[in-house]
Enzyme design. Structure first.
Site, PDB file in Angstrom:
ATOM      1  N   CYS A  42       0.868  -1.211  -0.076  1.00 33.29           N
ATOM      2  CA  CYS A  42       0.012   0.219  -0.315  1.00 33.29           C
ATOM      3  C   CYS A  42       0.780   1.269   0.207  1.00 33.29           C
ATOM      4  O   CYS A  42       0.500   2.182  -0.649  1.00 33.29           O
ATOM      5  CB  CYS A  42      -0.841  -0.066   1.519  1.00 33.29           C
ATOM      6  SG  CYS A  42      -2.021   1.428   1.298  1.00 33.29           S
ATOM      7  N   CYS A  47      -1.814   1.833  -3.002  1.00 36.81           N
ATOM      8  CA  CYS A  47      -2.692   2.795  -2.817  1.00 36.81           C
ATOM      9  C   CYS A  47      -1.937   4.310  -2.937  1.00 36.81           C
ATOM     10  O   CYS A  47      -2.591   5.230  -3.405  1.00 36.81           O
ATOM     11  CB  CYS A  47      -3.436   2.592  -1.474  1.00 36.81           C
ATOM     12  SG  CYS A  47      -3.398   1.136  -0.787  1.00 36.81           S
ATOM     13  N   LYS A  50       0.087   5.168  -5.958  1.00 36.29           N
ATOM     14  CA  LYS A  50      -0.990   5.261  -7.066  1.00 36.29           C
ATOM     15  C   LYS A  50      -1.887   6.814  -7.043  1.00 36.29           C
ATOM     16  O   LYS A  50      -2.015   7.230  -7.832  1.00 36.29           O
ATOM     17  CB  LYS A  50      -1.862   4.230  -6.895  1.00 36.29           C
ATOM     18  CG  LYS A  50      -3.034   3.828  -8.010  1.00 36.29           C
ATOM     19  CD  LYS A  50      -4.312   4.794  -7.473  1.00 36.29           C
ATOM     20  CE  LYS A  50      -4.575   4.065  -5.885  1.00 36.29           C
ATOM     21  NZ  LYS A  50      -5.231   2.728  -5.802  1.00 36.29           N
ATOM     22  N   TYR A 176      -9.163  -3.372 -10.835  1.00 39.38           N
ATOM     23  CA  TYR A 176      -8.736  -2.186 -10.088  1.00 39.38           C
ATOM     24  C   TYR A 176      -7.478  -1.629 -10.766  1.00 39.38           C
ATOM     25  O   TYR A 176      -7.462  -0.512 -11.267  1.00 39.38           O
ATOM     26  CB  TYR A 176      -8.456  -2.191  -8.832  1.00 39.38           C
ATOM     27  CG  TYR A 176      -9.602  -2.361  -7.933  1.00 39.38           C
ATOM     28  CD1 TYR A 176     -10.368  -3.766  -7.850  1.00 39.38           C
ATOM     29  CD2 TYR A 176      -9.926  -1.502  -6.960  1.00 39.38           C
ATOM     30  CE1 TYR A 176     -11.228  -3.758  -6.804  1.00 39.38           C
ATOM     31  CE2 TYR A 176     -11.033  -1.771  -6.141  1.00 39.38           C
ATOM     32  CZ  TYR A 176     -11.571  -2.845  -5.921  1.00 39.38           C
ATOM     33  OH  TYR A 176     -12.748  -2.985  -4.999  1.00 39.38           O
ATOM     34  N   GLU A 180      -7.102   1.890 -13.195  1.00 38.95           N
ATOM     35  CA  GLU A 180      -6.507   3.078 -12.700  1.00 38.95           C
ATOM     36  C   GLU A 180      -4.975   3.295 -13.234  1.00 38.95           C
ATOM     37  O   GLU A 180      -4.647   4.681 -13.504  1.00 38.95           O
ATOM     38  CB  GLU A 180      -6.112   2.688 -10.986  1.00 38.95           C
ATOM     39  CG  GLU A 180      -7.351   2.484 -10.225  1.00 38.95           C
ATOM     40  CD  GLU A 180      -7.011   2.141  -8.908  1.00 38.95           C
ATOM     41  OE1 GLU A 180      -7.682   2.510  -7.906  1.00 38.95           O
ATOM     42  OE2 GLU A 180      -5.668   1.688  -8.509  1.00 38.95           O
ATOM     43  N   HIS A 436     -26.443  21.652  -0.641  1.00 38.36           N
ATOM     44  CA  HIS A 436     -26.693  22.393  -2.144  1.00 38.36           C
ATOM     45  C   HIS A 436     -25.604  23.441  -2.519  1.00 38.36           C
ATOM     46  O   HIS A 436     -25.510  24.279  -1.388  1.00 38.36           O
ATOM     47  CB  HIS A 436     -28.059  23.010  -2.310  1.00 38.36           C
ATOM     48  CG  HIS A 436     -28.395  23.362  -3.848  1.00 38.36           C
ATOM     49  ND1 HIS A 436     -28.484  22.591  -4.691  1.00 38.36           N
ATOM     50  CD2 HIS A 436     -28.471  24.548  -4.148  1.00 38.36           C
ATOM     51  CE1 HIS A 436     -28.782  23.018  -5.795  1.00 38.36           C
ATOM     52  NE2 HIS A 436     -28.902  24.408  -5.424  1.00 38.36           N
ATOM     53  N   GLU A 441     -25.601  15.505  -3.239  1.00 42.43           N
ATOM     54  CA  GLU A 441     -27.011  15.704  -2.700  1.00 42.43           C
ATOM     55  C   GLU A 441     -27.886  15.000  -3.652  1.00 42.43           C
ATOM     56  O   GLU A 441     -29.035  14.405  -3.471  1.00 42.43           O
ATOM     57  CB  GLU A 441     -27.479  17.142  -2.745  1.00 42.43           C
ATOM     58  CG  GLU A 441     -27.461  17.863  -4.035  1.00 42.43           C
ATOM     59  CD  GLU A 441     -27.890  19.090  -4.370  1.00 42.43           C
ATOM     60  OE1 GLU A 441     -28.827  19.523  -3.598  1.00 42.43           O
ATOM     61  OE2 GLU A 441     -27.532  19.938  -4.995  1.00 42.43           O
TER      62      GLU A 441
HETATM   63  P1  NDP Z   1      -7.950  -8.160 -10.240  1.00 42.56           P
HETATM   64  O1  NDP Z   1      -8.249  -9.299  -9.558  1.00 42.56           O
HETATM   65  O2  NDP Z   1      -8.966  -6.876  -9.678  1.00 42.56           O
HETATM   66  O3  NDP Z   1      -8.115  -7.905 -11.744  1.00 42.56           O
HETATM   67  C1  NDP Z   1      -7.299  -8.840 -12.518  1.00 42.56           C
HETATM   68  C2  NDP Z   1      -7.652  -8.698 -14.182  1.00 42.56           C
HETATM   69  O4  NDP Z   1      -6.848  -9.418 -14.813  1.00 42.56           O
HETATM   70  C3  NDP Z   1      -9.092  -9.072 -14.159  1.00 42.56           C
HETATM   71  O5  NDP Z   1      -9.926  -8.046 -15.310  1.00 42.56           O
HETATM   72  C4  NDP Z   1      -8.832 -10.562 -14.862  1.00 42.56           C
HETATM   73  O6  NDP Z   1      -9.926 -10.835 -15.770  1.00 42.56           O
HETATM   74  C5  NDP Z   1      -7.765 -10.245 -15.768  1.00 42.56           C
HETATM   75  N1  NDP Z   1      -6.842 -11.572 -15.861  1.00 42.56           N
HETATM   76  C6  NDP Z   1      -6.470 -12.444 -14.816  1.00 42.56           C
HETATM   77  N2  NDP Z   1      -5.740 -13.382 -15.263  1.00 42.56           N
HETATM   78  C7  NDP Z   1      -5.540 -13.040 -16.693  1.00 42.56           C
HETATM   79  C8  NDP Z   1      -4.984 -13.709 -17.733  1.00 42.56           C
HETATM   80  N3  NDP Z   1      -4.040 -14.765 -17.679  1.00 42.56           N
HETATM   81  N4  NDP Z   1      -4.794 -13.147 -18.873  1.00 42.56           N
HETATM   82  C9  NDP Z   1      -5.815 -11.876 -19.058  1.00 42.56           C
HETATM   83  N5  NDP Z   1      -6.229 -11.159 -18.247  1.00 42.56           N
HETATM   84  C10 NDP Z   1      -6.113 -11.626 -16.882  1.00 42.56           C
HETATM   85  O7  NDP Z   1      -6.440  -7.565  -9.908  1.00 42.56           O
HETATM   86  P2  NDP Z   1      -5.783  -6.191  -9.952  1.00 42.56           P
HETATM   87  O8  NDP Z   1      -4.269  -6.803 -10.438  1.00 42.56           O
HETATM   88  O9  NDP Z   1      -6.264  -5.038 -10.594  1.00 42.56           O
HETATM   89  O10 NDP Z   1      -5.567  -5.939  -8.375  1.00 42.56           O
HETATM   90  C11 NDP Z   1      -5.577  -6.797  -7.460  1.00 42.56           C
HETATM   91  C12 NDP Z   1      -6.306  -6.503  -6.086  1.00 42.56           C
HETATM   92  O11 NDP Z   1      -5.750  -5.534  -5.741  1.00 42.56           O
HETATM   93  C13 NDP Z   1      -7.691  -6.051  -6.485  1.00 42.56           C
HETATM   94  O12 NDP Z   1      -8.627  -7.182  -6.544  1.00 42.56           O
HETATM   95  C14 NDP Z   1      -8.185  -5.237  -5.404  1.00 42.56           C
HETATM   96  O13 NDP Z   1      -8.683  -5.937  -4.266  1.00 42.56           O
HETATM   97  C15 NDP Z   1      -6.746  -4.477  -4.831  1.00 42.56           C
HETATM   98  N6  NDP Z   1      -6.539  -3.112  -5.428  1.00 42.56           N
HETATM   99  C16 NDP Z   1      -7.259  -2.313  -4.833  1.00 42.56           C
HETATM  100  C17 NDP Z   1      -7.293  -0.806  -5.147  1.00 42.56           C
HETATM  101  C18 NDP Z   1      -8.380   0.123  -4.630  1.00 42.56           C
HETATM  102  O14 NDP Z   1      -8.921  -0.164  -3.548  1.00 42.56           O
HETATM  103  N7  NDP Z   1      -8.307   1.243  -5.259  1.00 42.56           N
HETATM  104  C19 NDP Z   1      -6.399  -0.445  -6.298  1.00 42.56           C
HETATM  105  C20 NDP Z   1      -5.715  -1.524  -6.978  1.00 42.56           C
HETATM  106  C21 NDP Z   1      -5.822  -2.788  -6.366  1.00 42.56           C
HETATM  107  P3  NDP Z   1     -11.279 -11.537 -15.503  1.00 42.56           P
HETATM  108  O15 NDP Z   1     -12.247 -10.481 -15.034  1.00 42.56           O
HETATM  109  O16 NDP Z   1     -11.903 -12.014 -16.769  1.00 42.56           O
HETATM  110  O17 NDP Z   1     -10.937 -12.691 -14.359  1.00 42.56           O
END
Ligand code: NDP
Length: 452
Positions: A42, A47, A50, A176, A180, A436, A441
């Site tokens: 983080c 976080c 980022k 996510y 982002e 407002h 709101e």
């Molecule tokens: P996520 O698990 O959110 O998303 C992974 C993405 O990659 C999905 O769209 C998935 O597709 C795709 N994917 C997975 N495997 C493959 C593959 N082999 N080939 C192609 N695409 C693939 O992971 P992130 O890395 O974005 O983030 C990890 C975690 O970190 C998040 O789940 C969140 O909990 C946390 N996070 C939170 C943030 C916040 O609070 N603002 C900011 C950043 C991270 P599919 O949907 O088809 O499975």
């Protein structure tokens, strides 16, 4: 049997530090090991940096909006090394804040790689330390699919330290981190494409949110390619990259940024010396009180793969400290109604059930939605719209979910999350006086449900 410490925590990230500090505060003898950076993902590669980059990226739009209020200046110039250096300085300060927090709470800090030797012994920097309890809080690590050329991929671990801003970026993934970073790279001036293997990114989020963000990204000029995935990456002599897609197309780029999920970080932890069971996805399997299958070993945070969010790890850290050293005060973490924000541009904020989740759980629903141009954008020729949605149980009138895409969505949804936890009905929303003029709101002035 006597031990050197009551609790040995492996990993000084959000959850580990919270568990360590509170345990020490409850009178326990506590040690923490950290092999990389204090504050974990983080603070160092998640976080916090980022959000600095998202702020930075939004200035490209802020300059344009400022001119609609009469402000003029020279042509804005962006300098990536300045942003990264300032970000690094602030992160360094936060690393020291974490060091101070640990030291001031009486936790012994070991900087190095810790390995489990047996259920009660950790080895670090050649030293053996025995512990009544060991907490695995080692977090996660970006996962890049095993494709030819994966060594040319950039992940969030490296992106925060790039020497130069890439001119062209391919972002791979639809979660996510992908949305982002697509916003960051695009806002900072890179020609940005987001490639996602499915039909529409942000699987699991409310469909209205997903569609709205798709529309906003498209308006801003982020190139969205759904049903697209990379088969291989090659490096050319000039240092640029080519990505060959599964459908045979070849895209040229300077950076292939992978955000395809995170795996648990259990490398070289000595798990072979203990009886810690893993889930089928490789995360540490724990019970409701964070105990692994080895009675003296607990785990929390990203390494257990439940909800990978810092505030959840913090809550789990508190729970572990209480369960071990203040059992009378222990209560389990409630994983319902966890609010979350995605710091895409525009931001997403959400709490509770999506419309799709609520329908499949059998609720009869009333759906309230609005789309409008934020007031700040109304003096110029801007087209960004804010989206807000309430998912309401038609029988009980309870608000089941609240979703927003627009500026400060996270700030607004945090307050709404309190209302949902308190069980607020739509009537309570209606009886709440608005502030407002604000965007927020709108959540208390949504009168007409969508036709069923
Ligand atoms: P996520 O698990 O959110 O998303 C992974 C993405 O990659 C999905 O769209 C998935 O597709 C795709 N994917 C997975 N495997 C493959 C593959 N082999 N080939 C192609 N695409 C693939 O992971 P992130 O890395 O974005 O983030 C990890 C975690 O970190 C998040 O789940 C969140 O909990 C946390 N996070 C939170 C943030 C916040 O609070 N603002 C900011 C950043 C991270 P599919 O949907 O088809 O499975």
């Amino acid at each position: 049997m006597s031990f050197d410490v009551d609790l040995f925590v492996i990993g000084a990230g959000s959850g580990g530090v919270r568990a360590a500090r509170f345990s020490a505060g409850f009178g326990a003898r506590v040690a923490v090991a950290e092999s990389r950076y204090l504050g974990g993902t983080c603070v160092n590669v998640g976080c916090v940096p980022k959000k600095f980059l998202v702020y930075g990226a939004h200035y490209s739009e802020d300059y344009a909006v400022a001119s609609s209020f009469g402000w003029t200046s020279g042509k804005p110039q962006f300098d990536w090394p300045t942003l990264i250096a300032n970000k690094n300085r602030e992160i360094h300060r936060l690393n020291n804040v974490y060091r101070g927090l640990l030291e001031n709470s009486g936790v012994a800090l070991y900087e190095g790689h810790a390995r489990l030797l047996d259920p009660h012994t950790v080895e670090i920097n050649g030293q053996r330390i025995s512990a009544a309890n060991i907490l695995i809080a080692t977090g996660g690590w970006p996962q890049v699919p095993d494709i030819p050329g994966r060594e040319y991929a950039t992940t969030s671990n490296e992106a925060f330290f790039l020497k130069e801003m890439p001119r062209r970026v391919l972002v791979i993934g639809g979660g996510y981190i992908a949305v982002e970073f697509a916003s960051i790279f695009h806002g900072l001036g890179a020609r940005t494409s987001l490639l996602y293997r499915g039909d529409l990114f942000l699987r699991g989020f409310d469909q209205g949110v997903r569609e709205h963000l798709k529309d906003e990204f498209t308006k801003k000029g982020v190139d969205l390619q759904f049903k697209a995935d990379i088969a291989r990456i090659d490096k050319r002599l000039d240092g640029s990259l080519t990505a060959t897609l599964q459908d045979g197309r070849v895209l040229e780029t300077d950076c292939v940024f992978y955000a395809t999920g995170r795996r648990p970080m259990l490398d070289d932890l000595g798990l072979e010396n203990v009886n810690v069971a893993l889930t089928d996805k490789g995360f540490v399997k724990v019970d409701q009180e964070y105990r692994s299958s080895e009675p003296s070993i607990l785990a929390l945070g990203d390494v257990i793969g439940r909800v990978q969010l810092t505030p959840v790890a913090l809550a789990e850290g508190m729970a572990v400290a209480r369960r071990l050293f203040r059992p009378d005060e222990y209560h389990s973490v409630d994983y319902q109604l966890i609010p979350t924000a995605v710091f895409s541009l525009p931001n997403i904020g959400t709490v509770g059930l999506s419309e799709e989740q609520a329908r499949s759980a059998g609720h009869q629903l009333k759906i309230f939605e609005t789309r409008f141009r934020p007031m700040k954008l109304s003096l110029g020729d801007f087209h960004e719209k804010t989206f807000m949605k309430l998912v309401v149980d038609a029988v009980s009138d309870k608000v089941l979910g609240c979703h927003m895409v627009g500026p400060d969505a996270g700030e607004i949804i945090q307050g709404i999350a309190v209302a949902l936890r308190a069980g607020a009905t739509k009537r309570v929303f209606d009886e709440t006086i608005g502030i407002h003029p604000t965007s927020a709101e709108e959540f208390v002035t949504l009168r007409t449900p969508l036709p069923a």
